[in-house]
Design a protein around this motif. Structure first.
Motif, PDB file in Angstrom:
ATOM      1  N   VAL A   1       0.971  -1.195  -0.133  1.00  0.00           N
ATOM      2  CA  VAL A   1      -0.065   0.030  -0.026  1.00  0.00           C
ATOM      3  C   VAL A   1       0.853   1.357   0.106  1.00  0.00           C
ATOM      4  O   VAL A   1       0.728   2.221  -0.561  1.00  0.00           O
ATOM      5  CB  VAL A   1      -0.971  -0.126   1.236  1.00  0.00           C
ATOM      6  CG1 VAL A   1      -1.559   1.354   1.405  1.00  0.00           C
ATOM      7  CG2 VAL A   1      -2.027  -1.034   0.929  1.00  0.00           C
ATOM      8  N   ALA A   2       1.900   1.430   0.967  1.00  0.00           N
ATOM      9  CA  ALA A   2       2.685   2.401   0.933  1.00  0.00           C
ATOM     10  C   ALA A   2       3.681   2.786  -0.418  1.00  0.00           C
ATOM     11  O   ALA A   2       3.839   3.719  -0.802  1.00  0.00           O
ATOM     12  CB  ALA A   2       3.896   2.246   2.234  1.00  0.00           C
TER      13      ALA A   2
ATOM     14  N   ALA B   1       1.347   4.120  -3.004  1.00  0.00           N
ATOM     15  CA  ALA B   1       1.112   5.392  -2.603  1.00  0.00           C
ATOM     16  C   ALA B   1       2.256   6.300  -2.994  1.00  0.00           C
ATOM     17  O   ALA B   1       2.262   7.401  -3.284  1.00  0.00           O
ATOM     18  CB  ALA B   1       0.628   5.522  -1.153  1.00  0.00           C
TER      19      ALA B   1
ATOM     20  N   PRO C   1      -2.988   3.966  -7.194  1.00  0.00           N
ATOM     21  CA  PRO C   1      -3.211   4.595  -5.754  1.00  0.00           C
ATOM     22  C   PRO C   1      -4.677   5.054  -5.986  1.00  0.00           C
ATOM     23  O   PRO C   1      -4.994   5.549  -7.342  1.00  0.00           O
ATOM     24  CB  PRO C   1      -2.233   5.669  -5.585  1.00  0.00           C
ATOM     25  CG  PRO C   1      -1.684   6.130  -6.966  1.00  0.00           C
ATOM     26  CD  PRO C   1      -1.624   4.832  -7.676  1.00  0.00           C
ATOM     27  N   PRO C   2      -5.559   5.279  -4.929  1.00  0.00           N
ATOM     28  CA  PRO C   2      -4.980   4.685  -3.975  1.00  0.00           C
ATOM     29  C   PRO C   2      -5.512   3.386  -3.691  1.00  0.00           C
ATOM     30  O   PRO C   2      -6.668   2.906  -4.307  1.00  0.00           O
ATOM     31  CB  PRO C   2      -5.981   5.417  -2.956  1.00  0.00           C
ATOM     32  CG  PRO C   2      -7.167   5.907  -3.706  1.00  0.00           C
ATOM     33  CD  PRO C   2      -6.702   5.958  -5.333  1.00  0.00           C
ATOM     34  N   LEU C   3      -4.632   2.348  -3.311  1.00  0.00           N
ATOM     35  CA  LEU C   3      -4.647   0.948  -3.124  1.00  0.00           C
ATOM     36  C   LEU C   3      -5.645   0.386  -1.768  1.00  0.00           C
ATOM     37  O   LEU C   3      -4.794   0.603  -0.575  1.00  0.00           O
ATOM     38  CB  LEU C   3      -3.254   0.176  -3.393  1.00  0.00           C
ATOM     39  CG  LEU C   3      -3.246  -1.184  -3.208  1.00  0.00           C
ATOM     40  CD1 LEU C   3      -4.125  -1.750  -4.469  1.00  0.00           C
ATOM     41  CD2 LEU C   3      -2.062  -1.872  -3.414  1.00  0.00           C
ATOM     42  N   ALA C   4      -6.487   0.061  -1.779  1.00  0.00           N
ATOM     43  CA  ALA C   4      -7.266  -0.504  -0.913  1.00  0.00           C
ATOM     44  C   ALA C   4      -6.496  -1.636   0.024  1.00  0.00           C
ATOM     45  O   ALA C   4      -6.183  -2.477  -0.733  1.00  0.00           O
ATOM     46  CB  ALA C   4      -8.452  -1.043  -1.162  1.00  0.00           C
ATOM     47  N   ARG C   5      -6.615  -1.719   1.217  1.00  0.00           N
ATOM     48  CA  ARG C   5      -5.487  -2.752   1.998  1.00  0.00           C
ATOM     49  C   ARG C   5      -6.290  -4.165   1.430  1.00  0.00           C
ATOM     50  O   ARG C   5      -5.249  -4.974   1.610  1.00  0.00           O
ATOM     51  CB  ARG C   5      -5.856  -2.339   3.462  1.00  0.00           C
ATOM     52  CG  ARG C   5      -5.252  -1.148   4.157  1.00  0.00           C
ATOM     53  CD  ARG C   5      -4.862  -1.177   5.700  1.00  0.00           C
ATOM     54  NE  ARG C   5      -4.534  -2.483   5.876  1.00  0.00           N
ATOM     55  CZ  ARG C   5      -3.043  -2.790   6.086  1.00  0.00           C
ATOM     56  NH1 ARG C   5      -2.373  -2.025   5.700  1.00  0.00           N
ATOM     57  NH2 ARG C   5      -2.766  -3.655   6.553  1.00  0.00           N
TER      58      ARG C   5
ATOM     59  N   ASP D   1      -1.490   5.645 -15.882  1.00  0.00           N
ATOM     60  CA  ASP D   1      -2.108   6.098 -14.347  1.00  0.00           C
ATOM     61  C   ASP D   1      -3.615   6.385 -14.536  1.00  0.00           C
ATOM     62  O   ASP D   1      -4.148   6.599 -15.710  1.00  0.00           O
ATOM     63  CB  ASP D   1      -1.389   7.291 -13.841  1.00  0.00           C
ATOM     64  CG  ASP D   1      -0.023   7.184 -13.437  1.00  0.00           C
ATOM     65  OD1 ASP D   1       0.314   5.960 -13.264  1.00  0.00           O
ATOM     66  OD2 ASP D   1       0.586   8.051 -13.304  1.00  0.00           O
ATOM     67  N   THR D   2      -4.252   6.486 -13.494  1.00  0.00           N
ATOM     68  CA  THR D   2      -5.736   6.648 -13.417  1.00  0.00           C
ATOM     69  C   THR D   2      -6.187   8.027 -13.907  1.00  0.00           C
ATOM     70  O   THR D   2      -7.101   8.131 -14.332  1.00  0.00           O
ATOM     71  CB  THR D   2      -6.237   6.815 -11.949  1.00  0.00           C
ATOM     72  OG1 THR D   2      -5.734   7.461 -11.141  1.00  0.00           O
ATOM     73  CG2 THR D   2      -6.174   5.123 -11.480  1.00  0.00           C
TER      74      THR D   2
END
Length: 172
Positions: free
Chosen positions: A21-22, A25, A34-38, A153-154
């Protein structure tokens, strides 16, 4: 800090999820945006666990005092004419742990593991100008191509990807 091959991610699942996740990000180009959900990150690691159990992937972790700080995967090619080859997947070091040689140690251990498993050619890719781009060159990998706009990217921004290889030789 030690680097070890592991077949059981369970003790490190929370650490690995945090690292993924970090890393995403912080801009790492490792297949996620990102953002990547846990939960998505945890599901990814559970799928890696299955690939390790099935023998499709070898996972190496950098650990200290029961905590994971980085990882890399070796994915041996299963094609009949390519049993000498493997791909390097998802070298990750948590953003707070970078610049301490962990990535280099993970890659050195991966190369040793590859050699022990009869893999003498490693292939990998990374986003052009990413932190890992320089690391691979310093470790003797040869850049053999750049594909423009390989990832997007998004927000629609595209990024070039560099492809590298390294022929492994026996230690002297």
């Amino acid at each position: 800090m030690q680097v070890e091959q592991t077949e059981n991610l369970s003790p490190f699942l929370a650490d690995l999820t945090d690292i993924l996740v970090a890393s995403v990000a912080a801009g790492a180009s490792i297949g996620f945006v990102p953002p990547l959900a846990r939960q998505v990150a945890e599901d990814y690691w559970l799928s890696v666990q299955e690939a390790v159990k099935d023998g499709r992937t070898i996972l190496l972790l950098a650990t200290e005092n029961g905590k994971a700080y980085g990882s890399v995967q070796l994915v041996p090619c299963s094609k009949g004419n390519a049993h000498h080859r493997a791909e390097v997947h998802k070298l990750m070091v948590g953003p707070r742990s970078r610049r301490h040689g962990i990535g280099r140690r993970l890659m050195a251990a991966l190369e040793h593991t590859a050699w022990e498993n009869g893999r003498t050619l490693l292939i990998l890719d990374t986003r052009r100008s990413d932190v890992a781009d320089g690391l691979y060159g310093r470790m003797g990998y040869t850049r053999f191509g750049i594909v423009p706009a390989f990832t997007i990217d998004t927000d629609g921004t595209s990024h070039d990807t560099c492809f590298f290889y390294k022929h492994l030789t026996p230690a002297k």
